[in-house]
Design a protein around this motif. Structure first.
Motif, short mmCIF file in Angstrom:
data_model
loop_
_atom_site.label_atom_id
_atom_site.label_comp_id
_atom_site.label_asym_id
_atom_site.label_seq_id
_atom_site.Cartn_x
_atom_site.Cartn_y
_atom_site.Cartn_z
N LEU A 199 0.39 -11.92 -21.70
CA LEU A 199 0.42 -10.71 -20.87
C LEU A 199 0.50 -9.46 -21.74
O LEU A 199 1.35 -9.34 -22.62
N THR A 200 -0.40 -8.53 -21.49
CA THR A 200 -0.35 -7.20 -22.08
C THR A 200 -0.31 -6.19 -20.94
O THR A 200 -1.13 -6.25 -20.02
N TYR A 201 0.65 -5.29 -21.01
CA TYR A 201 0.78 -4.33 -19.91
C TYR A 201 1.15 -2.96 -20.45
O TYR A 201 1.63 -2.81 -21.58
N CYS A 202 0.88 -1.95 -19.61
CA CYS A 202 1.19 -0.56 -19.94
C CYS A 202 1.44 0.18 -18.65
O CYS A 202 1.26 -0.37 -17.55
N ALA A 203 1.86 1.43 -18.77
CA ALA A 203 2.02 2.26 -17.57
C ALA A 203 0.65 2.46 -16.92
O ALA A 203 -0.37 2.51 -17.61
N PRO A 204 0.62 2.56 -15.58
CA PRO A 204 -0.67 2.68 -14.87
C PRO A 204 -1.30 4.06 -15.01
O PRO A 204 -1.50 4.78 -14.03
N ARG A 205 -1.61 4.43 -16.25
CA ARG A 205 -2.32 5.68 -16.53
C ARG A 205 -3.48 5.37 -17.46
O ARG A 205 -3.39 4.48 -18.31
N PRO A 206 -4.55 6.10 -17.34
CA PRO A 206 -5.73 5.79 -18.17
C PRO A 206 -5.45 5.89 -19.67
O PRO A 206 -6.04 5.15 -20.46
N ASP A 207 -4.57 6.80 -20.07
CA ASP A 207 -4.34 7.03 -21.49
C ASP A 207 -3.09 6.35 -22.03
O ASP A 207 -2.65 6.62 -23.14
N LEU A 235 0.82 -1.20 0.00
CA LEU A 235 0.00 0.00 0.00
C LEU A 235 0.86 1.26 0.00
O LEU A 235 0.51 2.26 -0.63
N TYR A 236 2.00 1.22 0.71
CA TYR A 236 2.89 2.38 0.73
C TYR A 236 3.36 2.72 -0.68
O TYR A 236 3.51 3.90 -1.04
N TYR A 237 3.59 1.70 -1.51
CA TYR A 237 4.01 1.94 -2.90
C TYR A 237 2.87 2.58 -3.69
O TYR A 237 3.07 3.53 -4.44
N HIS A 238 1.69 2.05 -3.49
CA HIS A 238 0.53 2.57 -4.22
C HIS A 238 0.28 4.05 -3.88
O HIS A 238 0.07 4.87 -4.77
N LEU A 239 0.34 4.38 -2.58
CA LEU A 239 0.05 5.75 -2.17
C LEU A 239 1.12 6.73 -2.60
O LEU A 239 0.84 7.88 -2.93
N ASN A 240 2.37 6.29 -2.58
CA ASN A 240 3.47 7.20 -2.91
C ASN A 240 3.76 7.31 -4.40
O ASN A 240 4.28 8.33 -4.86
N VAL A 241 3.44 6.26 -5.16
CA VAL A 241 3.83 6.22 -6.57
C VAL A 241 2.63 6.31 -7.51
O VAL A 241 2.65 7.06 -8.49
N LEU A 242 1.59 5.54 -7.24
CA LEU A 242 0.50 5.40 -8.20
C LEU A 242 -0.71 6.27 -7.88
O LEU A 242 -1.43 6.66 -8.79
N ASP A 243 -0.95 6.56 -6.62
CA ASP A 243 -2.16 7.25 -6.22
C ASP A 243 -1.90 8.75 -6.09
O ASP A 243 -0.89 9.16 -5.55
N ASP A 244 -2.81 9.58 -6.58
CA ASP A 244 -2.64 11.03 -6.50
C ASP A 244 -3.68 11.68 -5.59
O ASP A 244 -3.82 12.90 -5.56
N GLN A 245 -4.45 10.87 -4.85
CA GLN A 245 -5.47 11.43 -3.97
C GLN A 245 -4.92 11.74 -2.58
O GLN A 245 -5.45 12.61 -1.89
#
Length: 577
Positions: free
Chosen positions: A363-371, A116-126
């Protein structure tokens, strides 16, 4: 926007449930003691408040014996109230510390759970500045809470008592005037408080942003110096400061209005007490009393009425502290966002296949951004014992991104990653692109991330040999031994090449069946690179490497080349060694 409203009370209730989980918890006992002390303080204050009225009577009658006895009685009350107040402040401080400990440990438990610390610091902007929310906002909220909550709970009882006493001495006019005055003040202050709560929230956010910018400069001081980017970094830092100062200036103005209202209530309350007393005096209720008795009665009645008003005005005075609690509580209760965060996990297989680390299927992957466009599409391969894989491709093609996906840091767009190996010395260890060193001794760098340094570990002779193999044996002398707890920042005292080699010593120490190496030899010589991979082979560590050097091909059996635009190819370089 955050206000002093129902949302605040709902969030604050969650905090109270954490602070007081059961009746016999330490916080409940501490708070009960604090509540008892505050009640006892009110009782003693009542008797202290009556001391002047008795002096009026004694001095008016010129009674020396009564004066001496009353003075001794007053001194006893003063010693008692001093002891009670000092003890009350001590218990408040202890409660503040224990409350902070409980809330911080709870947040740490959630923060460090399931990446969760990774998600909050890197991926989440809320969630802005999780570090400040946990380290400073919680502390500030607990400090203010410990100072006012017991007084807030006791206030209704003291108000009821003094309203009854005032009613007896002044009739219904006294309590009616005081309650009406307080009601008008409360309604007016409510509108002022909501604006202050929102600005307190923003101030704490910008404080975190400003502190983070300075931390960024400290961590990257050498890089900034090489770029001679001091003017730009000064502008960026001053920009953060201007945003913070702007909010603080607005907050000062809002608090000015709130303070003006509070001070008006305080001083109008003091005048109101005499207005209330004047009614029975001018109506002739006390005409039969002597001047000394009337003075004593006025003093006693004044104390009761003034203290009733004081009970109300103390509630108004605590408005600013309540707004601080509201503002920091909105920031401290990050459970709502934590609960809604996507916790990334591997799709784990129940099969016991120790000969395979993981299997990637379609496997198909991309950066964790909507666009974001797909980096790789329909990728399929296995990472198995003896098949050392090197991942190559142009910079930015998605090599490191693949490692984030297979390690469950990023979500996959399509396909499955089946994991068969657990993290750690019995399964798989990842060496990230940026070497990670912790605080503490040299041994703690090598045994990281395990707390138990002796559990299944090689003895000191082997550790020293691994350090020699990596040309790092000089660190033993530099630190004074494996277990000397140094106070320096390892990232500041070691070169990038030394940090990479120390990461390999850590890998050799744990000797897992599998290892994933992301640009892990980019800062070491070709000769040292060969030596490090040779030791991996001797320890039977199957590796998956990401890198740009052609020299890496010699140490691997398969090459997974990422071609860009979603394409890839997997080629065998040699048969299993």
């Amino acid at each position: 926007r955050f206000h002093f409203d129902l949302k605040f009370f709902k969030r604050f209730l969650k905090i109270l449930k954490l602070l007081f989980p059961r009746l016999k918890s330490a916080n409940v006992l501490l708070f009960s003691l604090l509540l008892a002390l505050v009640l006892l303080e009110q009782v003693v204050i009542y008797f202290v408040g009556l001391v002047p009225s008795k002096y009026y009577s004694v001095l008016g009658d010129k009674d020396k014996t009564a004066f001496r006895n009353h003075t001794l009685y007053a001194l006893l009350l003063i010693v008692s109230i001093a002891f009670i107040v000092a003890t009350e402040k001590y218990v408040m401080s202890v409660f503040h510390v224990t409350a902070r400990k409980v809330l911080t440990l709870h947040l740490h438990k959630r923060y460090f759970h399931s990446l969760l610390y990774y998600h909050l610091n890197v991926l989440d902007d809320q969630v802005d500045n999780p570090d400040q929310r946990i380290t400073q906002d919680v502390n500030k909220m607990c400090d203010t809470f410990s100072q006012i909550v017991a007084k807030l709970l006791v206030s209704p009882f003291t108000i009821v008592y003094y309203m009854y006493t005032t009613w007896e001495k002044t009739g219904y006019i006294g309590p009616l005037c005081v309650v009406g005055f307080f009601a008008i003040s409360t309604v007016f202050n409510k509108f002022l408080m909501s604006a202050v709560v929102h600005l307190v929230y923003k101030q704490e956010k910008y404080e975190g942003d400003f502190r983070y910018k300075h931390m960024q400069i400290r961590s990257n001081a050498e890089s900034v110096a090489f770029y001679r980017a001091c003017r730009l970094e000064e502008w960026k830092t001053n920009y953060r400061l201007r945003k913070l100062i702007g909010v603080q200036q607005r907050l000062i103005l809002k608090e000015y209005a709130l303070n003006f209202s509070i001070q008006m209530a305080d001083y109008l309350g003091s005048i109101l007490s005499y207005v209330v007393l004047a009614i029975p005096i001018f109506s002739g209720v006390y005409d039969d009393l002597s001047p000394s008795d009337l003075s004593a009665l006025i003093s006693e009645n004044a104390f009761v009425t003034i203290y009733l008003i004081s009970c109300f005005t103390r509630l108004i005075d605590m408005s600013i502290q309540v707004t601080d609690i509201a503002g920091t509580a909105h920031r401290s209760v990050i459970n709502r966002l934590m609960d809604s965060c996507l916790i990334l996990r591997l799709h784990s297989s129940s099969e016991d296949q120790v000969h395979r680390a993981f299997s990637v299927q379609k496997l198909t992957y991309c950066a964790p951004r909507p666009d974001a466009a797909p980096l790789v599409q329909d990728l399929t391969f296995n990472f198995s014992v003896g098949d050392n894989i090197v991942i190559t491709g142009d910079s930015g093609c998605g090599k490191s991104s693949l490692l984030r996906v297979v390690d469950a840091l990023w979500p996959a767009k399509q396909g499955v990653v089946e994991s068969y190996a657990s993290h750690g010395h019995t399964g798989i260890i990842f060496l990230p692109q940026k070497a990670l060193l912790t605080d503490g001794s040299l041994r703690q760098q090598i045994t990281y991330p395990y707390c138990n340094q002796n559990s299944g570990a090689p003895d000191d002779v082997q550790i020293i040999q691994f350090l020699k193999d990596a040309d790092l044996d000089h660190l033993i002398e530099r630190t004074g031994g494996l277990d000397v707890d140094v106070d320096w920042n390892w990232h500041d005292v070691l070169s990038p090449g030394e940090m990479q080699r120390l990461s390999f010593v850590r890998l050799f120490y744990h000797a897992p069946p599998f290892a994933v190496l992301d640009e892990s030899t980019s800062q070491v010589s070709i000769k040292m690179e060969q030596k490090l991979y040779d030791i991996c082979r001797q320890l039977n560590i199957t590796v998956m490497s990401v890198g740009h050097r052609d020299s890496l091909l010699a140490y691997h059996d398969l090459e997974l080349r990422i071609l860009g635009e979603g394409k890839w190819e997997l080629n065998r370089l040699r048969e299993n060694s």
